[in-house]
Scaffold this motif. Sequence first.
Motif, PDB file in Angstrom:
ATOM      1  N   ALA A 244      -9.087 -37.118 -19.017  1.00 32.35           N
ATOM      2  CA  ALA A 244      -8.055 -36.165 -18.597  1.00 32.35           C
ATOM      3  C   ALA A 244      -8.025 -36.105 -17.065  1.00 32.35           C
ATOM      4  CB  ALA A 244      -8.306 -34.800 -19.220  1.00 32.35           C
ATOM      5  N   TYR A 245      -8.715 -35.105 -16.445  1.00 34.09           N
ATOM      6  CA  TYR A 245      -8.789 -35.045 -14.992  1.00 34.09           C
ATOM      7  C   TYR A 245      -9.888 -35.986 -14.490  1.00 34.09           C
ATOM      8  CZ  TYR A 245      -6.469 -30.442 -15.639  1.00 34.09           C
ATOM      9  OH  TYR A 245      -5.632 -29.425 -15.997  1.00 34.09           O
ATOM     10  N   ASN A 246      -9.755 -36.379 -13.224  1.00 35.42           N
ATOM     11  CA  ASN A 246     -10.799 -37.179 -12.592  1.00 35.42           C
ATOM     12  C   ASN A 246     -11.805 -36.310 -11.846  1.00 35.42           C
ATOM     13  OD1 ASN A 246     -10.197 -40.379 -12.618  1.00 35.42           O
ATOM     14  ND2 ASN A 246      -8.293 -39.224 -12.773  1.00 35.42           N
ATOM     15  N   ILE A 247     -11.352 -35.481 -10.929  1.00 34.83           N
ATOM     16  CA  ILE A 247     -12.231 -34.605 -10.157  1.00 34.83           C
ATOM     17  C   ILE A 247     -11.672 -33.190 -10.263  1.00 34.83           C
ATOM     18  CG2 ILE A 247     -13.307 -34.167  -7.921  1.00 34.83           C
ATOM     19  CD1 ILE A 247     -12.627 -37.048  -7.134  1.00 34.83           C
ATOM     20  N   HIS A 248     -12.503 -32.272 -10.764  1.00 28.20           N
ATOM     21  CA  HIS A 248     -12.047 -30.907 -11.043  1.00 28.20           C
ATOM     22  C   HIS A 248     -13.028 -29.898 -10.446  1.00 28.20           C
ATOM     23  CE1 HIS A 248     -11.065 -27.535 -14.137  1.00 28.20           C
ATOM     24  NE2 HIS A 248     -10.218 -27.481 -13.111  1.00 28.20           N
ATOM     25  N   PRO A 249     -12.853 -29.509  -9.179  1.00 23.79           N
ATOM     26  CA  PRO A 249     -13.647 -28.405  -8.644  1.00 23.79           C
ATOM     27  C   PRO A 249     -13.001 -27.071  -9.014  1.00 23.79           C
ATOM     28  CG  PRO A 249     -12.354 -29.421  -6.891  1.00 23.79           C
ATOM     29  CD  PRO A 249     -12.009 -30.143  -8.161  1.00 23.79           C
ATOM     30  N   VAL A 250     -13.722 -26.220  -9.724  1.00 25.93           N
ATOM     31  CA  VAL A 250     -13.177 -24.948 -10.164  1.00 25.93           C
ATOM     32  C   VAL A 250     -14.148 -23.832  -9.764  1.00 25.93           C
ATOM     33  CG1 VAL A 250     -14.135 -25.321 -12.494  1.00 25.93           C
ATOM     34  CG2 VAL A 250     -12.303 -23.656 -12.165  1.00 25.93           C
TER      35      VAL A 250
END
Length: 501
Positions: A244-250
């Motif tokens: 889905a996403y590659n890089i997900h900073p949350v």
Amino acid sequence: IVLIPSSNISKANNGLILFSLLSPLLYLQRYKSFNWFVFFVCVFMVVQVALLVLLALCNAIKVNGEGNYLQCDHNPTSQPRPHSVSIVEFGAVGDGKTLNTIAFQNAIFYLKSFADKGGAQLYVPPGRWLTGSFNLTSHLTLFLEKGAVILGSQDPSHWDIVEPLPSYGRGIELPGRRYRSLVNGYMLRDVVITGDNGTIDGQGSVWWEWFTSHSLNYTRPHLVEFVSSKDVHVSNITFLNAPAYNIHPVYCSNVHIHNVSVYAPPGSPYTVGIVPDSSDTVCIEDCNISTGHDAIALKSGWDEYGIAYGRPTTNVHIRSVHLQSSTGSSLAFGSEMSGGISNVQVEHVHLYNSFTGIQFRTTKGRGGYLREIIISDTNMLNINTAFSAIGDYGSHPDDKFNPDAFPSLEKITLHDIIGKNIIMAGNFSGIQQAPFTSMCLFNISLSMSSAFSSCWSCSNVSGYSELVFPQPCTDLKNSNASSCFSILMRPNGRGGTGAIL
């Protein structure tokens, strides 16, 4: 009225301003009848005015002591860790077949003991290292050598199941829980993923098939996700085929993503490059991203869950990136933006071969806001719709959302943009109960793909435009320039345009 350039205000500029103010008085002193007392009184008053002008400019540029700092102006240099181990020391085999999840977990558990001793590095040598999901630790560098490939397992049992993010209330794609990402960080500090252009490959084709056939019980995983972490640095890595996403900073702070390449094929459903989500102080620069859906998408939570969590995405700087999106937008804001998105500067970007170039997304029930966003120095090529702002985009997590929670979209400035082979210039469709305001366009030139190309479509929107071709709709001419958001209004903005004082 004094027009002062907002970039690189120097002593020379200050002197030039003062000389310009004093020169008429110096000219008058040549006359014998000139009253020197009046002259010096005037000089004193002019100096006061000049100081007030400069003080106003300083206040415009410096708010909360930030000066002209932008996130990407501070490029963190990763210091060598005093301790380093290779993944092979923990029994890993780089043949692309042996599962190395336990090796990664054991190595990181061992390196955790060096957190108070300057941190440590986990070295991944050339090879194909198959693994399921694993967690990083603080004060750690994950270094992928050239030729090193971390492969995500195609067996879903090798990916943990975790609770949904609180600002979303459920999985994005399915109600309930979600698959944990391949590489994870939770409540970490000082964590680095870098290398000599090593690769993290999610082998996402099986996930895309399961998603398309509705065979999944949980929301798909991402390649890399950091949650509630600080001082995160990702650089010099290639990301391929994310589920889905590659890089997900949350829920993160101080995130620097530099010199990464991201690729997923055009047919990969809803694959997204980089997704800053309810995070602040983010830099994305010198990246090449090509995905099935959005290349970069800023988010901040979903409907009532995002409103309740209340953490915005703010202080984001994006520059020198090449973005391509097959079915979505090269650069997207929302539609999950219930915590708010603000104070974003995008500059020196190239958007190409995309369905939409720049898109702002929201809908009734979202709440939140999109505001104080500046996008400049942009080149577009082969774009279906150059600009889009949509007030009825996306779905809701459940039926508990408040239909009267209207989002706010205001203070958006687009300037110095060139586009070639554009089919539609812009589609701005606001919300009747909450129109989009202060949409400002300056110095934009779009070359349409044919004489029959539709140019602009506008409703429930107001703004200002100047030097824009093709001519925008009248809705974007019904405000004055003073309503436009400028760089000097940013809490930590940097000059590049001018401010009228």
